[in-house]
Write a protein that holds these residues in place. Structure first.
Motif, PDB file in Angstrom:
ATOM      1  N   UNK A 125       0.839  -1.190   0.000  1.00 18.78           N
ATOM      2  CA  UNK A 125       0.000   0.000   0.000  1.00 18.78           C
ATOM      3  C   UNK A 125       0.879   1.245   0.000  1.00 18.78           C
ATOM      4  N   UNK A 126       0.527   2.173  -0.880  1.00 12.88           N
ATOM      5  CA  UNK A 126       1.207   3.462  -0.952  1.00 12.88           C
ATOM      6  C   UNK A 126       0.171   4.554  -0.741  1.00 12.88           C
ATOM      7  N   UNK A 183       3.153   2.405   3.064  1.00 11.90           N
ATOM      8  CA  UNK A 183       2.507   2.411   4.383  1.00 11.90           C
ATOM      9  C   UNK A 183       2.376   0.976   4.869  1.00 11.90           C
ATOM     10  N   UNK A 184       2.817   0.717   6.118  1.00 17.97           N
ATOM     11  CA  UNK A 184       2.766  -0.631   6.684  1.00 17.97           C
ATOM     12  C   UNK A 184       1.361  -0.952   7.179  1.00 17.97           C
ATOM     13  N   UNK A 234      -2.572   3.808  -3.557  1.00 18.80           N
ATOM     14  CA  UNK A 234      -2.396   2.654  -4.443  1.00 18.80           C
ATOM     15  C   UNK A 234      -2.325   1.381  -3.612  1.00 18.80           C
ATOM     16  N   UNK A 235      -3.105   0.388  -3.989  1.00 19.85           N
ATOM     17  CA  UNK A 235      -3.134  -0.895  -3.281  1.00 19.85           C
ATOM     18  C   UNK A 235      -2.845  -2.012  -4.289  1.00 19.85           C
ATOM     19  N   UNK A 236      -1.782  -2.780  -4.030  1.00 18.90           N
ATOM     20  CA  UNK A 236      -1.454  -3.954  -4.845  1.00 18.90           C
ATOM     21  C   UNK A 236      -1.628  -5.195  -3.983  1.00 18.90           C
ATOM     22  N   UNK A 265      -5.614   2.165  -7.974  1.00 22.47           N
ATOM     23  CA  UNK A 265      -5.237   3.479  -7.469  1.00 22.47           C
ATOM     24  C   UNK A 265      -6.481   4.349  -7.307  1.00 22.47           C
ATOM     25  N   UNK A 266      -6.568   5.036  -6.180  1.00 20.20           N
ATOM     26  CA  UNK A 266      -7.696   5.914  -5.892  1.00 20.20           C
ATOM     27  C   UNK A 266      -7.166   7.305  -5.536  1.00 20.20           C
TER      28      UNK A 266
END
Length: 497
Positions: free
Chosen positions: A258-259, A265-266, A290-292, A304-305
């Motif tokens: 996650x960014x 971000x952890x 952004x979530x991968x 990405x949002x």
């Protein structure tokens, strides 16, 4: 040496080859430090492969519990267990050799518990591998490991006999001892780490093959959390607010990355990531998220949002950036300025850059990293808006479709390369200045090197013509020309099939 498919592994192995060549010229502090860096990268790579293997074995356990796949999973799961046992035993043997090398170089423990030994000792590796015959023993064990892994199953042997990451001499000769003769201890340890990396890659390939005989990885979601979001954090009377609520399911096997706002971000204990921001400036803002993650069928997906919010401003004045929420060096940054009074009673000034234009539409130019501010004085009341200044993000080097895996016929038809900005609101162009290109894998018994200048691939057309399925092409030392000058960007690798 068989170069692995992953770009990171390929570059680590190429770095090792270059450093080994440098040793013949000079055992300098820089070369010693470079070996330590490569060794650390190999160790981290092994941890990543362990994590991937762990996911596969969890999936094996799930498939053994599923009546529909139980019988086949038990057969191929046993073969995967055998591959893991062979690899674990050999990894321990290589680790023991490292300890012996360090001990022979005066291993001690520092005040903070870190290992200390003579990194540039030229005698320890020769004494251990040559005089004490550990090199011949290692060569024999490499050969035994390769044969044992390939003979786990006839289908495994057919699949990997020509591509197995651990290579040995077919004639039974000792080709390992000479590799360690008069080698600095840190270089010898790095070579053993490289062998461990080859073993881990071999284990992953065999275990993945065994798993694929049953089916794809099944991600089991076992963590849950409530998720609530809203359409806006600042509204005016009469405007609508949309609230979204639900339950999110999470799994460590999904390996979410996650960014938030451009920084990683952890995850917390609930499996979600949070990050706090200090509101800057005024007007509408947005934070990219952004979530991968890996889906239940094992494929990876990235979404990405843009999370929007509005910052209120004192005195009614407002400064809103039309594109990004920061100023970028080397481009015209359009801004919109709002004033509660007429422009004849409003003045606009700036520090950390220059602002031009009139009325509400202005253009900002900045030239140095840091911060900048715009001050709006409306009807005698001053309002200051602070902004960050960043450089334009690096473009991504691409050939053809830009994908890491490319059909050989498609890649060989390419005549140009390019550098593209991804997910960036400004329409900017970068030109390739130069790059070094390595060719390895199929049709290249040894690594071949070429160079390009500009966006054309003509200088390496002869090497491209030799490529075929299984070839690997890696572009390094890539320099590009953009609006803010010449810069170096990340390397890119392409695997042909």
């Amino acid at each position: 040496m068989a170069l692995p498919k992953e770009p990171r592994q390929k570059m680590i192995n190429l770095m090792y080859l270059v450093l080994t060549a440098l040793l013949a010229l000079n055992v300098s502090a820089e070369v010693i430090e470079a070996f330590r860096t490569v060794d650390k990268s190999l160790t981290n790579s092994n941890l990543n492969i362990d994590a991937a293997n762990s996911t596969l074995f969890k999936s094996f356990a799930a498939k053994k519990a599923d009546p529909q796949t139980k019988a086949n999973a038990e057969i191929w799961g046993a073969k995967a267990d055998q591959a893991q046992k062979l690899s674990d035993d050999f990894m321990k043997y290589l680790e023991d050799l490292k300890v012996q090398l360090k001990t022979g170089s005066g291993l001690t423990k520092g005040e903070n518990g870190e290992e200390e030994y003579k990194l540039d000792d030229l005698n320890a590796s020769s004494r251990l591998m040559d005089t004490e015959k550990k090199g011949k023993e290692l060569d024999d064990k490499l050969r035994a490991y390769r044969n044992a892994m390939l003979n786990i199953d006839p289908e495994i042997k057919k699949q990997f006999e020509t591509t197995f990451p651990v290579e040995v001499s077919a004639d039974g000769k000792d080709n390992t001892t000479a590799s360690f003769r008069m080698m600095p201890t840190v270089a010898a340890i790095t070579l053993l780490s490289k062998l461990q990396n080859n073993v881990k890659n071999a284990e992953n390939q065999v275990v993945t093959f065994a798993h694929n005989k049953i089916g794809e990885v099944k991600i089991i979601y076992d963590q849950f959390a409530a998720i609530v979001g809203q359409s806006s954090n600042y509204v005016m009377p009469g405007e609508k607010v949309t609230v979204t609520a639900g339950v999110g399911a999470f799994s460590t096997a999904a390996k979410p990355e996650i960014s938030i706002g451009g920084a990683g971000a952890a995850l917390n204990a609930d499996g979600v990531a949070t990050r706090e921001f200090t509101a800057e400036g005024g007007g509408e803002r947005s934070i990219p998220v952004t979530v991968s993650y890996f889906k239940p069928d094992g494929t990876k997906e990235t979404k990405t949002y843009n999370m929007k919010y509005t910052v209120g401003t004192p005195g009614g004045a407002a400064v809103m950036l039309d594109k990004m929420n920061v100023f970028y060096i080397g481009v015209d940054n359009p801004v919109t300025i709002g004033s509660p009074t007429g422009w004849d009673k409003t003045t606009v000034s700036m520090s950390g850059g220059s602002i031009s234009g009139s009325g509400s539409k202005r253009t900002v130019k900045v030239s140095a990293l840091g911060s900048a501010s715009i001050t709006v004085v409306a009807d005698g009341k001053s309002s200051k808006f602070d902004f960050r200044v960043k450089k334009i993000p690096d473009p991504v080097f691409k050939v053809g479709s830009g994908k890491a895996r490319v059909p050989a016929v498609e890649f060989k038809n390419q005549q140009f390369c390019r550098a593209e900005l991804e997910n960036f609101d400004f329409d900017l162009k970068f030109n390739i200045v130069s790059a070094t290109v390595y060719f390895s894998g199929a049709n290249f018994p040894s690594v071949a090197t070429g160079n390009i200048t500009g966006n054309g691939l003509g200088n390496i057309s002869a090497l491209i013509a030799k490529c075929g399925p299984g070839s690997n092409i890696t572009f390094v030392n890539i320099k590009v020309q953009g609006p803010d000058g010449v810069r170096s960007i990340d390397e890119r690798s392409f695997t042909l099939y």
